[in-house]
Each structure stands twice: as structure tokens, then as C-alpha cells.
Design a protein around this motif. Structure first.
Motif, PDB file in Angstrom:
ATOM      1  N   UNK A  55       0.835  -1.207   0.000  1.00  8.09           N
ATOM      2  CA  UNK A  55       0.000   0.000   0.000  1.00  8.09           C
ATOM      3  C   UNK A  55       0.866   1.252   0.000  1.00  8.09           C
ATOM      4  N   UNK A  56       0.689   2.110  -1.019  1.00  6.03           N
ATOM      5  CA  UNK A  56       1.421   3.373  -1.127  1.00  6.03           C
ATOM      6  C   UNK A  56       0.428   4.487  -1.464  1.00  6.03           C
ATOM      7  N   UNK A  57      -0.037   5.216  -0.457  1.00  6.69           N
ATOM      8  CA  UNK A  57      -1.038   6.269  -0.678  1.00  6.69           C
ATOM      9  C   UNK A  57      -0.592   7.323  -1.693  1.00  6.69           C
ATOM     10  N   UNK A  58       0.720   7.523  -1.810  1.00  6.89           N
ATOM     11  CA  UNK A  58       1.210   8.532  -2.755  1.00  6.89           C
ATOM     12  C   UNK A  58       1.019   8.091  -4.204  1.00  6.89           C
ATOM     13  N   UNK A  59       0.877   6.787  -4.426  1.00  7.87           N
ATOM     14  CA  UNK A  59       0.731   6.272  -5.788  1.00  7.87           C
ATOM     15  C   UNK A  59      -0.703   5.904  -6.134  1.00  7.87           C
ATOM     16  N   UNK A  60      -1.468   5.466  -5.122  1.00 10.89           N
ATOM     17  CA  UNK A  60      -2.813   4.954  -5.386  1.00 10.89           C
ATOM     18  C   UNK A  60      -3.805   5.581  -4.412  1.00 10.89           C
ATOM     19  N   UNK A  61      -4.922   6.080  -4.941  1.00 13.62           N
ATOM     20  CA  UNK A  61      -5.971   6.657  -4.103  1.00 13.62           C
ATOM     21  C   UNK A  61      -6.897   5.534  -3.621  1.00 13.62           C
ATOM     22  N   UNK A  62      -6.755   5.156  -2.365  1.00 16.06           N
ATOM     23  CA  UNK A  62      -7.585   4.099  -1.789  1.00 16.06           C
ATOM     24  C   UNK A  62      -8.511   4.653  -0.712  1.00 16.06           C
ATOM     25  N   UNK A  63      -8.809   5.939  -0.792  1.00 17.48           N
ATOM     26  CA  UNK A  63      -9.611   6.598   0.244  1.00 17.48           C
ATOM     27  C   UNK A  63     -11.045   6.111   0.289  1.00 17.48           C
ATOM     28  N   UNK A  64     -11.506   5.412  -0.759  1.00 24.23           N
ATOM     29  CA  UNK A  64     -12.881   4.905  -0.765  1.00 24.23           C
ATOM     30  C   UNK A  64     -13.075   3.748   0.204  1.00 24.23           C
ATOM     31  N   UNK A  65     -11.972   3.086   0.594  1.00 27.32           N
ATOM     32  CA  UNK A  65     -12.067   1.853   1.382  1.00 27.32           C
ATOM     33  C   UNK A  65     -12.586   2.131   2.791  1.00 27.32           C
ATOM     34  N   UNK A  66     -13.621   1.416   3.177  1.00 31.72           N
ATOM     35  CA  UNK A  66     -14.192   1.590   4.506  1.00 31.72           C
ATOM     36  C   UNK A  66     -14.158   0.346   5.362  1.00 31.72           C
ATOM     37  N   UNK A  67     -14.087  -0.837   4.725  1.00 31.41           N
ATOM     38  CA  UNK A  67     -14.137  -2.095   5.466  1.00 31.41           C
ATOM     39  C   UNK A  67     -13.128  -3.086   4.871  1.00 31.41           C
ATOM     40  N   UNK A  68     -12.380  -3.750   5.740  1.00 26.29           N
ATOM     41  CA  UNK A  68     -11.577  -4.914   5.356  1.00 26.29           C
ATOM     42  C   UNK A  68     -12.126  -6.098   6.139  1.00 26.29           C
ATOM     43  N   UNK A  69     -12.646  -7.081   5.427  1.00 30.19           N
ATOM     44  CA  UNK A  69     -13.284  -8.238   6.056  1.00 30.19           C
ATOM     45  C   UNK A  69     -12.489  -9.493   5.737  1.00 30.19           C
ATOM     46  N   UNK A  70     -12.135 -10.251   6.783  1.00 31.11           N
ATOM     47  CA  UNK A  70     -11.338 -11.464   6.612  1.00 31.11           C
ATOM     48  C   UNK A  70     -12.107 -12.683   7.082  1.00 31.11           C
ATOM     49  N   UNK A  71     -11.816 -13.805   6.441  1.00 29.31           N
ATOM     50  CA  UNK A  71     -12.395 -15.076   6.856  1.00 29.31           C
ATOM     51  C   UNK A  71     -11.539 -16.211   6.340  1.00 29.31           C
ATOM     52  N   UNK A  72     -11.797 -17.423   6.855  1.00 25.31           N
ATOM     53  CA  UNK A  72     -11.181 -18.669   6.383  1.00 25.31           C
ATOM     54  C   UNK A  72      -9.769 -18.904   6.886  1.00 25.31           C
ATOM     55  N   UNK A  73      -9.092 -17.886   7.428  1.00 21.57           N
ATOM     56  CA  UNK A  73      -7.730 -18.081   7.926  1.00 21.57           C
ATOM     57  C   UNK A  73      -7.421 -17.006   8.956  1.00 21.57           C
ATOM     58  N   UNK A  74      -6.370 -17.234   9.739  1.00 12.44           N
ATOM     59  CA  UNK A  74      -6.015 -16.320  10.814  1.00 12.44           C
ATOM     60  C   UNK A  74      -5.673 -14.931  10.285  1.00 12.44           C
TER      61      UNK A  74
END
Length: 290
Positions: free
Chosen positions: A39-58
């Protein structure tokens, strides 16, 4: 939005920017660590992201904290479930939380923890048992009566599915997942959950990924052991690794044997490949013994 080929962290962030993705669904550390390090905020605009959801593994605390640092206001979740039962529960991360094993989730209407005799474990008893899910469950596996008897049981006259996960029910009724029952390491009469040790090992600065297994030992029954992938091809300071792990784990949980591999292998779904790791321990001498 789906990746058109195998997982690629840089490509994922490009798609998040292009399509203004709000929810990112991943498989624990196997995707979480490459994503947060790419993740490099200076290269990619990821400001839309609000949720990171994980499952199936630790999804270990160190990776959750990294996401929370990188994305102020982000919601980070762990969910549990099984093909046989569907959704089982969801928990949400807070910065700096101490995690033992897997996620802690509110107990749903049909979620419970049972002992070896299929009796529900009392909340707050401190005893671990098997995570079970009731409600609308299948009748069994097609043409496999033996596995059906093992997985599909009755508790208080109601059908439940026993997932194979060890768990503990807390005083408030929430359920803490401790780890897969078939990956419990018995060493000197103590039970060690591989996932808990993996989480501590992967938080060390020299380690990129790790799988923890038990290696047969004449005196202790099994020794807690780790197969690790060093970060960026660097070596591993084994004394430093031991000191780091000792800060959060009891002495009997510390890996006594460590193997360093170029890459830690995982299954196509991102879960640790324990069979591969066991093979590594049998093929060559360990790089380090403590």
C-alpha cells in the motif's frame, strides 16, 4: 470486483482506486500482509475503502493494527463459518487488542461450545471445547455415514454441526476461537494452539510468514516448531525471535525448532499448508535449536 487471475497485491490496490471499492474481502494474513506492505497512498488513491473483512484463515493482530494505522476510521472484521453451516459469527478489531488464537465473536442464536460428551460448556467456566452450530443444518454427508456421525450430532435433542474448531465461551456469552482441533500440539501435557504461536512469530520484525507444527519428541511427546519465511530474503535473528515470542507466550509455547524456507506455502484458499510444513520438518535438519 474480482481479480482476473491469482492474487496480486499491487493489482488489488489498482482496482480499489479504479472502481472506488468500499469493502475488501480477503483471506487473513495470506492476503493482508502483502496488501498492507504494497500500500502506497502517494501512488494509489484508496480513500474509498471503509471495510476490510477477513475469513477462512487467521488474521493476526499485527496485520489488523497495520490496516488501522494506514486507514483512519477503517472497520476491520473477522468472520467465522463453514460450508456445512454457513455464517457463524463476526468480530471487529480494535487497535492494540490482545488476541489468543482466532477471532472473538458474539454468540449467535444457534452458536455454542460443547465438551467431549456433547454437553454445552457454561459461559465463563474457562474450559475450552468444540465450536458447534445449530439451526438449519444438513442431515449429513452423502454416502459417508462415518464422517456424518463425527460432524453431525445432537445437543439437547437438537441437531448441530461440530466444525472441528476448539473454542471457549466467555462470561458475556461471546465465543473465542482457539484453533483447529487437529492442529493442537500436545507438549509435556500442555495444549498449544498453532494459530496463537503463528500470530506471535509473524509479529517479529525478521519474519514475513510462518506455519507452526508439532515435531515428535521422545521426552515431551511433541516439540512446538516453526517453519518461517524471512522478510525480503534476510536471515532470522533466532535469539531475537525467541525473546520477542516470550513477551506474549508462556514458555512451553515457544518454538524449540525453527526452519527457514524461501517461501512458506499455503493452500489455494490462503490457509496454512500444514502438510507441507510437516514435510519440511522431516526432510532436513533445523536451522536452529533452542
Amino acid at each position: 470486483v474480482l481479480l482476473e487471475s491469482k492474487f496480486d497485491a499491487d493489482r488489488t490496490w489498482e482496482l480499489v482506486e479504479r472502481h472506488k471499492v468500499q469493502i475488501l474481502i480477503i483471506t487473513g494474513d495470506a492476503m493482508g500482509r502483502p496488501l498492507i506492505e504494497a500500500h502506497q497512498p502517494s501512488r494509489t488513491d484508496t480513500s474509498s475503502l471503509g471495510v476490510v473483512a477477513s475469513g477462512a484463515a487467521l488474521f493476526s493482530p499485527v496485520i489488523k493494527d497495520a490496516f488501522l494505522d494506514a486507514f483512519p476510521g477503517l472497520l476491520v472484521s473477522d468472520s467465522i463459518g463453514a460450508s456445512e453451516t454457513g455464517f457463524g459469527g463476526i468480530g471487529f478489531a480494535t487497535k492494540g487488542e490482545k488476541q489468543v488464537g482466532g477471532p472473538r465473536v458474539p454468540a449467535g442464536r444457534y452458536a455454542l461450545v460443547i465438551d467431549e460428551n456433547d454437553v454445552p460448556v457454561e459461559p465463563g467456566s474457562g474450559k475450552d471445547g468444540w465450536f458447534a452450530k445449530g439451526g438449519y443444518v444438513p442431515l449429513g454427508y452423502y454416502n459417508d455415514p462415518e464422517k456424518t456421525r463425527e460432524i453431525f450430532r445432537e445437543v439437547d435433542g437438537r441437531p448441530v454441526v461440530v466444525t472441528g474448531d476448539r473454542a471457549r465461551i466467555e462470561a458475556d456469552g461471546s465465543i473465542t476461537l482457539l484453533g483447529r482441533g487437529n492442529m493442537v500440539i500436545n507438549t509435556g501435557g500442555e495444549k498449544v494452539f498453532a494459530e496463537e504461536v503463528e500470530s506471535a512469530v509473524k509479529a517479529y520484525r525478521d519474519v514475513y510468514d510462518a506455519i507452526v507444527v508439532g515435531v515428535p519428541d521422545e521426552r515431551w511427546g511433541h516439540r512446538v516448531s516453526a517453519v518461517v519465511q524471512a522478510r525480503d530474503g534476510r536471515g532470522v535473528d533466532f535469539a531475537g525471535l525467541e525473546d520477542h515470542v516470550r513477551q506474549s507466550l508462556a514458555g512451553y509455547k515457544i518454538p524449540r525448532l525453527v526452519w527457514v524456507e524461501d517461501t512458506v506455502q499455503r493452500t489455494p484458499s490462503g490457509k496454512p499448508d500444514y502438510r507441507w510444513a510437516q514435510g519440511v520438518t522431516k526432510q532436513r535438519d533445523p536451522d536452529h535449536r533452542t
